[in-house]
Scaffold this active site. Sequence first.
Site, mmCIF file in Angstrom:
data_model
loop_
_atom_site.group_PDB
_atom_site.id
_atom_site.type_symbol
_atom_site.label_atom_id
_atom_site.label_comp_id
_atom_site.label_asym_id
_atom_site.label_seq_id
_atom_site.Cartn_x
_atom_site.Cartn_y
_atom_site.Cartn_z
ATOM 1 C CG HIS A 13 30.609 34.790 49.543
ATOM 2 N ND1 HIS A 13 31.396 35.062 48.441
ATOM 3 C CD2 HIS A 13 30.839 35.815 50.410
ATOM 4 C CE1 HIS A 13 32.065 36.192 48.646
ATOM 5 N NE2 HIS A 13 31.742 36.676 49.828
ATOM 6 C CG HIS A 15 32.212 38.534 54.537
ATOM 7 N ND1 HIS A 15 33.533 38.651 54.183
ATOM 8 C CD2 HIS A 15 31.511 38.545 53.377
ATOM 9 C CE1 HIS A 15 33.640 38.745 52.860
ATOM 10 N NE2 HIS A 15 32.430 38.678 52.348
ATOM 11 C CE LYS A 108 36.244 35.907 47.341
ATOM 12 N NZ LYS A 108 35.462 36.625 48.337
ATOM 13 C CG HIS A 147 35.519 40.280 44.913
ATOM 14 N ND1 HIS A 147 34.752 40.646 45.991
ATOM 15 C CD2 HIS A 147 35.365 41.275 43.993
ATOM 16 C CE1 HIS A 147 34.156 41.805 45.747
ATOM 17 N NE2 HIS A 147 34.521 42.215 44.546
ATOM 18 C CG HIS A 181 30.023 38.317 45.468
ATOM 19 N ND1 HIS A 181 30.779 38.760 44.422
ATOM 20 C CD2 HIS A 181 30.818 38.392 46.568
ATOM 21 C CE1 HIS A 181 31.977 39.085 44.865
ATOM 22 N NE2 HIS A 181 32.035 38.870 46.165
ATOM 23 C CG ASP A 253 29.182 39.108 49.816
ATOM 24 O OD1 ASP A 253 30.068 38.929 50.680
ATOM 25 O OD2 ASP A 253 29.233 40.024 48.976
HETATM 26 C C1 NCD Z 1 32.550 42.301 51.905
HETATM 27 C C2 NCD Z 1 33.068 42.633 53.310
HETATM 28 O O1 NCD Z 1 32.579 43.578 53.923
HETATM 29 O O2 NCD Z 1 33.941 41.906 53.792
HETATM 30 N N1 NCD Z 1 31.804 43.433 51.430
HETATM 31 C C3 NCD Z 1 30.885 43.421 50.434
HETATM 32 O O3 NCD Z 1 30.422 44.494 50.053
HETATM 33 N N2 NCD Z 1 30.455 42.301 49.873
HETATM 34 C C4 NCD Z 1 33.678 41.925 51.031
HETATM 35 C C5 NCD Z 1 33.272 41.318 49.717
HETATM 36 O O4 NCD Z 1 32.806 40.184 49.654
HETATM 37 O O5 NCD Z 1 33.411 41.997 48.693
HETATM 38 ZN ZN ZN Z 2 32.034 38.619 50.390
#
Ligand code: NCD
Ligand code: ZN
Length: 348
Positions: A13, A15, A108, A147, A181, A253
């Site tokens: 996971h 970003h 997702k 999520h 998460h 995450d």
């Molecule tokens: C994530 C993001 O910034 O894209 N933020 C987070 O707090 N985890 C989005 C997500 O996974 O909820």
């Molecule tokens: Zn995330």
Amino acid sequence: MKQHTLLMPLDMHLHLRDGIMLENIASLSAYSFSGAIIMPNLVPPVSTKEELIAYKERILHAVGIEAADDEMEEFSDNGGFEPYMTLFYQNYDEDFLAEVADELTAIKLYPAGITTNSEGGVKNFDIEEMRPTLEAMARLDIPLCVHGETDGFVMDREAEFMNIYESLATNFPDLKIIMEHITTKEAVDMLDKHANLYATITVHHLLISLDDVIGGMMKPHLFCKPIAKRPEDRDALLKVALDAHPKVMFGSDSAPHPQHKKEACGCAAGVFTAPIALQLLCEIFEKAGKLDNLQSFVSDNAQSIYGICPEFKEIILVQEPFKVPETYKGVVPMYAGESIGWSIEDVD
Ligand code: NCD
Ligand code: ZN
């Protein structure tokens, strides 16, 4: 000095963002991971085959790997890095899914508006409205990553989502559902209740509780969705992670935001851990006397759950302090400026 080797670590996971941010941070993951599940919450979200392919190419370019025809030509000396792509959940029809299936690893699902860039997500969880898409995904063996938070009181959002997980798991028994998460003991308990429910766990949720975020001075760099919960929730997460429960995988995450968006009135949610995740995991597992289980948690479980076979990569970590940089190109990591117990010594 204690040393520990990890093979083909996977971040299930992640970003990576886009544009300059992508260029700045992607190689930090590509350095120490063999691959990662890439979140689709760009603006606009990744929701067509063309966007997905183009985004994958931008990621490969950012980490120094160019896609040439179908062959991967490698320019980086860190070995390969596979971006396992995802689409943003909408009600897609089966023809579309069949056509895109080879290009993606999962879809997702975000509840609408629950976190960063999720406005186009699912508004109400009407099982019958979702049935054609979810049944097609099950037939095509495309896992659903979720999520799992309602729009209720912030500390209860994940626990309140459990009946949605139950209803998805029982209505679609052939669909692999990954609770992303997880932060609560309620979610941990779900793992043994439904054969088709799995979970990812971040490294920060193994380390912190809400007290670390707001119990003293407020720590914007520890603020994320879902918010860290109670110590007993963290203990429940630690138990299944340290035991490498076969349905649990590491997913950082890691969610970078520019420093000015975190240290602001209206702090963006997300903890940036990608460059220190493996070091922190070694520290946690070693302290608990469970280092032998880390390989399953950071790679083997994910390989069997997703049926993926990452390229060879070997990470050698040593129990030697590492001073976490204050920023990585304008992004403040967790534990910025502090010393952590393990370092990466070598990557092959
Ligand atoms: C994530 C993001 O910034 O894209 N933020 C987070 O707090 N985890 C989005 C997500 O996974 O909820
Ligand atoms: Zn995330």
